[in-house]
Design a protein around this motif. Structure first.
Motif, PDB file in Angstrom:
ATOM      1  N   UNK A  64       0.875 -31.481  11.555  1.00  0.00           N
ATOM      2  CA  UNK A  64       1.280 -31.138  12.911  1.00  0.00           C
ATOM      3  C   UNK A  64       0.121 -30.487  13.672  1.00  0.00           C
ATOM      4  N   UNK A  65      -0.100 -30.974  14.888  1.00  0.00           N
ATOM      5  CA  UNK A  65      -1.176 -30.444  15.707  1.00  0.00           C
ATOM      6  C   UNK A  65      -2.520 -31.064  15.398  1.00  0.00           C
ATOM      7  N   UNK A  66      -2.518 -32.122  14.582  1.00  0.00           N
ATOM      8  CA  UNK A  66      -3.762 -32.780  14.212  1.00  0.00           C
ATOM      9  C   UNK A  66      -3.721 -34.266  14.562  1.00  0.00           C
ATOM     10  N   UNK A  67      -4.903 -34.835  14.699  1.00  0.00           N
ATOM     11  CA  UNK A  67      -5.009 -36.274  14.908  1.00  0.00           C
ATOM     12  C   UNK A  67      -4.924 -36.985  13.565  1.00  0.00           C
ATOM     13  N   UNK A  68      -4.545 -38.240  13.610  1.00  0.00           N
ATOM     14  CA  UNK A  68      -4.526 -39.088  12.409  1.00  0.00           C
ATOM     15  C   UNK A  68      -5.899 -39.055  11.744  1.00  0.00           C
ATOM     16  N   UNK A  69      -5.923 -39.214  10.430  1.00  0.00           N
ATOM     17  CA  UNK A  69      -7.188 -39.147   9.706  1.00  0.00           C
ATOM     18  C   UNK A  69      -8.230 -40.131  10.200  1.00  0.00           C
ATOM     19  N   UNK A  70      -7.792 -41.272  10.730  1.00  0.00           N
ATOM     20  CA  UNK A  70      -8.737 -42.258  11.254  1.00  0.00           C
ATOM     21  C   UNK A  70      -9.350 -41.823  12.575  1.00  0.00           C
ATOM     22  N   UNK A  71      -8.709 -40.841  13.226  1.00  0.00           N
ATOM     23  CA  UNK A  71      -9.173 -40.393  14.546  1.00  0.00           C
ATOM     24  C   UNK A  71      -9.685 -38.954  14.543  1.00  0.00           C
ATOM     25  N   UNK A  72      -9.442 -38.226  13.474  1.00  0.00           N
ATOM     26  CA  UNK A  72      -9.766 -36.803  13.446  1.00  0.00           C
ATOM     27  C   UNK A  72     -11.270 -36.567  13.583  1.00  0.00           C
ATOM     28  N   UNK A  73     -11.617 -35.534  14.335  1.00  0.00           N
ATOM     29  CA  UNK A  73     -13.021 -35.190  14.550  1.00  0.00           C
ATOM     30  C   UNK A  73     -13.704 -34.879  13.224  1.00  0.00           C
ATOM     31  N   UNK A  74     -14.895 -35.445  13.061  1.00  0.00           N
ATOM     32  CA  UNK A  74     -15.677 -35.210  11.854  1.00  0.00           C
ATOM     33  C   UNK A  74     -17.131 -35.571  12.122  1.00  0.00           C
ATOM     34  N   UNK A  75     -18.038 -34.915  11.405  1.00  0.00           N
ATOM     35  CA  UNK A  75     -19.448 -35.287  11.481  1.00  0.00           C
ATOM     36  C   UNK A  75     -19.695 -36.641  10.821  1.00  0.00           C
ATOM     37  N   UNK A  76     -18.777 -37.035   9.938  1.00  0.00           N
ATOM     38  CA  UNK A  76     -18.861 -38.357   9.309  1.00  0.00           C
ATOM     39  C   UNK A  76     -17.475 -39.002   9.395  1.00  0.00           C
ATOM     40  N   UNK A  77     -17.100 -39.479  10.577  1.00  0.00           N
ATOM     41  CA  UNK A  77     -15.757 -40.040  10.777  1.00  0.00           C
ATOM     42  C   UNK A  77     -15.508 -41.266   9.903  1.00  0.00           C
ATOM     43  N   UNK A 201     -24.513 -41.772  28.837  1.00  0.00           N
ATOM     44  CA  UNK A 201     -25.970 -41.730  28.657  1.00  0.00           C
ATOM     45  C   UNK A 201     -26.405 -42.221  27.275  1.00  0.00           C
ATOM     46  N   UNK A 202     -25.716 -43.251  26.776  1.00  0.00           N
ATOM     47  CA  UNK A 202     -26.088 -43.819  25.492  1.00  0.00           C
ATOM     48  C   UNK A 202     -25.415 -43.176  24.296  1.00  0.00           C
ATOM     49  N   UNK A 203     -24.708 -42.068  24.500  1.00  0.00           N
ATOM     50  CA  UNK A 203     -24.008 -41.397  23.394  1.00  0.00           C
ATOM     51  C   UNK A 203     -22.607 -41.990  23.275  1.00  0.00           C
ATOM     52  N   UNK A 204     -22.516 -43.121  22.613  1.00  0.00           N
ATOM     53  CA  UNK A 204     -21.259 -43.872  22.597  1.00  0.00           C
ATOM     54  C   UNK A 204     -20.606 -43.934  21.218  1.00  0.00           C
ATOM     55  N   UNK A 205     -21.140 -43.200  20.247  1.00  0.00           N
ATOM     56  CA  UNK A 205     -20.548 -43.210  18.914  1.00  0.00           C
ATOM     57  C   UNK A 205     -19.330 -42.283  18.864  1.00  0.00           C
ATOM     58  N   UNK A 206     -18.200 -42.829  18.457  1.00  0.00           N
ATOM     59  CA  UNK A 206     -16.960 -42.069  18.352  1.00  0.00           C
ATOM     60  C   UNK A 206     -17.038 -41.096  17.190  1.00  0.00           C
ATOM     61  N   UNK A 207     -16.787 -39.807  17.474  1.00  0.00           N
ATOM     62  CA  UNK A 207     -16.801 -38.788  16.427  1.00  0.00           C
ATOM     63  C   UNK A 207     -15.406 -38.212  16.184  1.00  0.00           C
ATOM     64  N   UNK A 208     -14.454 -38.598  17.015  1.00  0.00           N
ATOM     65  CA  UNK A 208     -13.080 -38.189  16.755  1.00  0.00           C
ATOM     66  C   UNK A 208     -12.464 -37.349  17.842  1.00  0.00           C
ATOM     67  N   UNK A 210      -9.916 -33.848  18.719  1.00  0.00           N
ATOM     68  CA  UNK A 210      -9.406 -32.566  18.240  1.00  0.00           C
ATOM     69  C   UNK A 210      -8.392 -32.045  19.241  1.00  0.00           C
ATOM     70  N   UNK A 211      -7.496 -31.214  18.758  1.00  0.00           N
ATOM     71  CA  UNK A 211      -6.428 -30.684  19.599  1.00  0.00           C
ATOM     72  C   UNK A 211      -6.968 -29.656  20.591  1.00  0.00           C
ATOM     73  N   UNK A 212      -6.391 -29.665  21.774  1.00  0.00           N
ATOM     74  CA  UNK A 212      -6.728 -28.642  22.767  1.00  0.00           C
ATOM     75  C   UNK A 212      -5.675 -27.542  22.779  1.00  0.00           C
ATOM     76  N   UNK A 213      -4.682 -27.674  21.904  1.00  0.00           N
ATOM     77  CA  UNK A 213      -3.572 -26.733  21.887  1.00  0.00           C
ATOM     78  C   UNK A 213      -2.335 -27.295  22.551  1.00  0.00           C
ATOM     79  N   UNK A 214      -2.527 -28.393  23.288  1.00  0.00           N
ATOM     80  CA  UNK A 214      -1.412 -29.087  23.917  1.00  0.00           C
ATOM     81  C   UNK A 214      -1.167 -30.384  23.161  1.00  0.00           C
ATOM     82  N   UNK A 215       0.102 -30.700  22.914  1.00  0.00           N
ATOM     83  CA  UNK A 215       0.433 -31.868  22.099  1.00  0.00           C
ATOM     84  C   UNK A 215      -0.006 -33.178  22.722  1.00  0.00           C
ATOM     85  N   UNK A 216      -0.160 -33.201  24.045  1.00  0.00           N
ATOM     86  CA  UNK A 216      -0.492 -34.468  24.707  1.00  0.00           C
ATOM     87  C   UNK A 216      -1.866 -34.483  25.358  1.00  0.00           C
ATOM     88  N   UNK A 217      -2.695 -33.484  25.069  1.00  0.00           N
ATOM     89  CA  UNK A 217      -4.055 -33.445  25.603  1.00  0.00           C
ATOM     90  C   UNK A 217      -5.024 -33.240  24.439  1.00  0.00           C
TER      91      UNK A 217
END
Length: 223
Positions: A64-77, A201-208, A210-217
């Motif tokens: 709860x309050x987290x993104x799916x493992x495939x989407x969760x923020x990580x240095x090595x997603x 600006x060329x930084x297009x690699x998805x890193x995931x 993270x929650x902002x504290x709101x369930x829909x943001x």
């Protein structure tokens, strides 16, 4: 800007710059938008394996309050995703990641829609549930691509504020269409002009996400 020609287009196009980037088993792309794929475009991801994954994630249960493992923020997603390219090119280095995970809830608790923001863009990205129930992992990845393919207006380009940022966005646009040189779609991509993805600006690699504290943001991380 002197010395550089920046193109803008009033038509937003989402079709793939290269033939292999198109949705599998879909009809021809129309100018009104991308076709809806009958099956997820992630069929090339490895299926279930008898071997233990190098990095585990939970398919069906998202904390709860987290993104799916495939989407969760990580240095090595888990997913290797260049958001300037079609989602059908997503890949992974990890065993045990299956295409079935793409249809699971993107966040917990599941939401019918979410908003994704990043300090690198002046817009938020709206994601709606394609299944009518909850936003899936696939919905997020597809919405990121489609939103970033929207054309930038001259006013939005000017709103970058400094000549340095305008040069960087222009360089990103130039690099993006030059990469296609010698391939089908080069001229078309050049003529379509600057898109929202160029504001990264060329930084297009998805890193995931993270929650902002709101369930829909949710906040998007890139590199």
């Amino acid at each position: 800007m002197p010395g550089r020609q920046v193109r803008f287009s009033t038509e937003n196009t989402f079709h793939s710059p290269l033939p292999q980037l198109s949705w599998s088993n879909s009809s021809a792309t129309s100018s009104s938008g991308p076709p809806t794929p009958p099956t997820p475009p992630y069929a090339d991801l490895p299926g279930p394996t008898p071997y233990a994954p190098r990095r585990s994630y939970t398919d069906s249960v998202v904390k709860k309050g987290h993104a799916h493992g495939l989407l969760a923020f990580s240095d090595s997603p888990l997913l290797i995703y260049d958001m300037s390219l079609h989602p059908s090119l997503i890949s992974t280095h990890y065993l045990g990641v299956s295409s079935a995970g793409m249809l699971e809830p993107a966040v917990s608790p599941p939401q019918p829609s979410i908003s994704i923001s990043t300090p690198y863009l002046p817009w938020s990205i709206a994601v709606s549930a394609s299944n009518g129930l909850y936003v899936t992992v696939s919905d997020v990845l597809t919405s990121l691509y489609r939103s970033l393919r929207i054309n930038v207006t001259p006013a939005e380009f000017t709103a970058l504020g400094t000549e340095k940022l305008m040069r960087r966005a222009t360089a990103s646009y130039t690099q993006r269409y030059t990469w296609l040189k010698g391939h089908c779609g080069y001229t078309e991509e050049q003529q379509q002009g600057v898109k929202r993805v160029d504001f990264l600006m060329g930084c297009t690699q998805f890193r995931g996400l993270s929650s902002t504290g709101s369930a829909d943001v949710w906040q998007l991380y890139i590199s």
